[in-house]
Design a protein around this motif. Structure first.
Motif, mmCIF file in Angstrom:
data_model
loop_
_atom_site.group_PDB
_atom_site.id
_atom_site.type_symbol
_atom_site.label_atom_id
_atom_site.label_comp_id
_atom_site.label_asym_id
_atom_site.label_seq_id
_atom_site.Cartn_x
_atom_site.Cartn_y
_atom_site.Cartn_z
ATOM 1 N N LYS A 90 0.835 -1.218 0.000
ATOM 2 C CA LYS A 90 0.000 0.000 0.000
ATOM 3 C C LYS A 90 0.867 1.263 0.000
ATOM 4 N N SER A 110 -1.095 -9.814 -4.474
ATOM 5 C CA SER A 110 -1.348 -8.668 -3.614
ATOM 6 C C SER A 110 -1.567 -7.392 -4.455
ATOM 7 N N LYS A 113 -4.979 -7.578 -6.066
ATOM 8 C CA LYS A 113 -6.031 -7.310 -5.079
ATOM 9 C C LYS A 113 -6.197 -5.807 -4.869
ATOM 10 N N GLU A 114 -5.075 -5.097 -4.742
ATOM 11 C CA GLU A 114 -5.159 -3.634 -4.587
ATOM 12 C C GLU A 114 -5.843 -3.014 -5.802
ATOM 13 N N ARG A 115 -5.480 -3.469 -6.981
ATOM 14 C CA ARG A 115 -6.105 -2.960 -8.198
ATOM 15 C C ARG A 115 -7.612 -3.224 -8.176
ATOM 16 N N ASP A 116 -8.002 -4.447 -7.760
ATOM 17 C CA ASP A 116 -9.428 -4.783 -7.733
ATOM 18 C C ASP A 116 -10.190 -3.936 -6.723
ATOM 19 N N GLN A 117 -9.463 -3.426 -5.717
ATOM 20 C CA GLN A 117 -10.111 -2.559 -4.730
ATOM 21 C C GLN A 117 -9.993 -1.088 -5.105
ATOM 22 N N GLY A 118 -9.535 -0.804 -6.318
ATOM 23 C CA GLY A 118 -9.576 0.567 -6.811
ATOM 24 C C GLY A 118 -8.248 1.281 -6.937
#
Ligand SMILES: *Cc1c(COP(=O)(O)O)cnc(C)c1O
Length: 221
Positions: A90, A110, A113-118
């Motif tokens: 992050k 990881s 996942k960050e990309r999928d959360q915006g």
């Protein structure tokens, strides 16, 4: 060579730009200044000499120096060239414009996942342990095919190229050639290879971005 002052840094930058343009007149690689352990004032001197791309190894150290430098210089591009732990992802995404050290599934997942959360992901290079050295980071050459496919096609990560650090005590040229061949296979346009000791050979072998520290800033710490 000791730590360099501002005018020495400017001289080094100009000499390096000339050498790179001499080796590859039509498309010289980007010159990244690796500023780990060096002060903000040394970084300012390199910026004033025309450097726009800077490389740091450690997220914490970059966080201490670069928010202010990036605020003052919106066109500065910051590259992470050291290992990235998943618990620092992050922080890294907030600060770095490019990450050169994607080297394992857990990190790829990881980032996805960050990309999928915006989160907006930076451009990514996959680091290949091209000399298969046990102490070095990077995906092993024999696992590189599968990992590149996984990161690029399955997870749809923005992988733009490959990065390597060849073994220190050998001729780096065959390792640069091997990395270039791998990038060609996967139609990856960028090659992050070459440091102070071997940037000329890396440039001859098709590097698109060289990572140069001591030949710009002098000795570290
Ligand atoms: C420190 C470092 C460099 C720069 O090394 P120099 O020999 O000082 O040019 C380049 N790439 C990586 C990954 C580094 O850690």
């Amino acid at each position: 060579m000791d730590k360099a002052d501002s005018s020495t840094i400017a001289k080094h930058v100009s000499q390096l730009h000339q050498k790179l343009a001499h080796i590859m007149p039509h498309h010289p690689p980007t010159l990244m200044a690796v500023s780990k352990t060096h002060s903000s004032s040394a970084i300012e001197a390199a910026y004033l000499a025309g450097i726009r791309h800077f490389g740091e190894n450690r997220v914490q150290e970059a966080l201490a120096k670069f928010p202010e430098l990036k605020h003052n210089h919106p066109d500065l591009v910051l590259h992470l060239i050291g290992p990235l732990q998943t618990n620092k992802v992050k922080d890294a995404l907030r600060l770095f414009d490019v990450i050169h050290t994607l080297d394992r599934k857990k990190l790829a997942e990881s980032l996805a996942k960050e990309r999928d959360q915006g989160a907006k992901l930076p451009d990514l290079y996959i680091q290949v342990n091209i000399g298969l050295e046990p102490q070095k980071a990077g995906i092993a050459p024999k696992e590189a095919d599968g990992f590149i496919r996984y990161a690029k096609d399955e997870l749809q990560l923005p992988v733009i190229g490959l990065m390597c650090i060849p073994p220190q005590d050998q001729d780096p040229r065959p390792f640069f050639q091997a990395l270039r061949a791998l990038a060609t296979t996967f139609q990856l346009p960028e090659l992050s290879m070459g440091m102070s000791a071997d940037y000329a050979i890396a440039t001859e072998e098709g590097s698109t971005i060289v990572r140069v520290g001591s030949a710009i800033f002098g000795e570290r710490g």
